[in-house]
Scaffold this motif. Structure first.
Motif, short mmCIF file in Angstrom:
data_model
loop_
_atom_site.label_atom_id
_atom_site.label_comp_id
_atom_site.label_asym_id
_atom_site.label_seq_id
_atom_site.Cartn_x
_atom_site.Cartn_y
_atom_site.Cartn_z
N GLU A 25 0.81 -1.15 -0.04
CA GLU A 25 -0.03 0.26 0.26
C GLU A 25 0.95 1.29 0.00
O GLU A 25 0.27 2.47 0.08
CB GLU A 25 -0.79 0.02 1.16
N GLU A 27 2.33 3.55 -1.80
CA GLU A 27 2.61 4.45 -3.06
C GLU A 27 3.58 5.58 -3.19
O GLU A 27 4.01 5.98 -2.01
CB GLU A 27 1.29 4.81 -3.70
N PRO A 28 3.84 6.04 -4.27
CA PRO A 28 4.81 7.24 -4.20
C PRO A 28 4.28 8.24 -3.41
O PRO A 28 5.03 9.12 -2.76
CB PRO A 28 5.10 7.64 -5.76
N GLU A 29 2.85 8.67 -3.48
CA GLU A 29 2.43 9.60 -2.75
C GLU A 29 2.48 9.38 -1.14
O GLU A 29 2.44 10.33 -0.34
CB GLU A 29 0.96 9.76 -2.99
N THR A 30 2.47 8.31 -0.83
CA THR A 30 2.48 7.76 0.53
C THR A 30 3.87 8.29 1.26
O THR A 30 3.95 8.71 2.43
CB THR A 30 2.57 6.10 0.79
N GLN A 79 11.93 8.66 -7.09
CA GLN A 79 10.47 8.76 -7.56
C GLN A 79 10.45 10.08 -8.32
O GLN A 79 9.84 10.01 -9.64
CB GLN A 79 9.42 8.76 -6.54
N LYS A 110 13.68 0.74 -0.87
CA LYS A 110 12.38 0.46 -0.09
C LYS A 110 12.64 -0.67 0.90
O LYS A 110 12.12 -0.93 1.85
CB LYS A 110 11.33 0.05 -1.08
#
Length: 264
Positions: A25, A27-30, A79, A110
């Motif tokens: 879960e 994501e780049p925005e996370t 990213q 990551k």
């Protein structure tokens, strides 16, 4: 300082919710949201450190937060670079190879990030948030308001005399973020603060910083062993970013010069 305590508790809940998300879960925005929440907590530490330094939690509580922030920052940088490459370069061999390299780096980072998030780190961050809430509860509203006013006045003067130096611009950018977060935390606003202009300046400084960081990163990558295709792709990116940055510099300089001017 009930408002500040409530703000800190909200930061804790949001940060812990993000950190406990399962890996799929993320994501780049996370990673962006994660860093924003940490920046807000660090802004609180600035406030506590200035007005109640004896209460500021020790480094053993602050260090895990710093580790998480730094690790997420490396991932976020890769990213941003990948998204930029895809937006400006054609799908040739150089761009493809460069994107593969970035993907490999991001995947490795990551994995390190996931190893970093363990029960001990989560516990320490939770303790830090709890201690900061206790510190905020002790602060005197009058002292906080006076400090905020002095801080905003000094920052406004820096903006009015903003020089074209990377160190100055980066520092003003960071201080603007701290000011915004602490305004939300305390509820104290300052005059004659020009919110629309400040928001525009902050956005431009953010774009400038992204260009600055990517240029440095791509320049560093040109020094590594690369295929001719990748080196050419990197040089194209640097040229594009340099041109883009020059335009942003002009916009920032013009906007900074307008601060303090009488409204028409």
């Amino acid at each position: 300082m009930k408002k500040a305590v409530a703000y800190m508790e909200q930061r804790k809940e949001k940060l812990m919710a993000i950190l406990q998300l399962p890996p799929p879960e993320f994501e780049p925005e996370t990673f962006h949201l994660l860093r924003v929440e940490i920046k807000k907590i660090r802004a609180v530490m600035v406030l506590v450190g200035k007005l109640n330094p004896n209460c500021l939690p020790s480094k053993k509580y602050r260090h895990p937060l710093r580790q998480v922030f730094k690790s997420a920052g490396v991932i976020r940088e890769k990213q941003i670079e990948s998204a930029f490459i895809q937006s400006v370069l054609p799908e040739d061999d150089g761009a493809t190879l460069l994107l593969l390299q970035l993907e490999e780096t991001e995947t490795a980072q990551k994995a390190e990030f996931r190893q970093l998030i363990n029960d001990n780190v989560l516990h320490r961050i939770g303790q830090l948030a709890h201690k900061l809430s206790a510190c905020l509860a002790q602060l005197d509203k009058k002292r906080v308001k006076e400090w905020m006013q002095r801080k905003s006045h000094k920052l406004l003067q820096k903006i009015k005399h903003l020089q074209e130096k990377a160190a100055d611009w980066h520092e003003v950018r960071k201080q603007l973020k701290v000011h915004n977060y602490l305004t939300a935390c305390t509820g104290f606003t300052t005059a004659p603060w020009q919110p629309e202009k400040i928001a525009e300046l902050q956005e431009l400084l953010g774009k400038w910083h992204d260009c600055h960081a990517m240029i440095k990163s791509f320049q560093q990558q040109t020094k590594a062993k690369q295929t001719p295709f990748v080196k050419e792709a990197l040089h194209r990116l640097i040229r594009h970013l340099t041109s883009q940055q020059q335009t942003i510099v002009q916009q920032i300089t013009t906007l900074a010069a307008s601060f303090g001017a009488e409204p028409q």
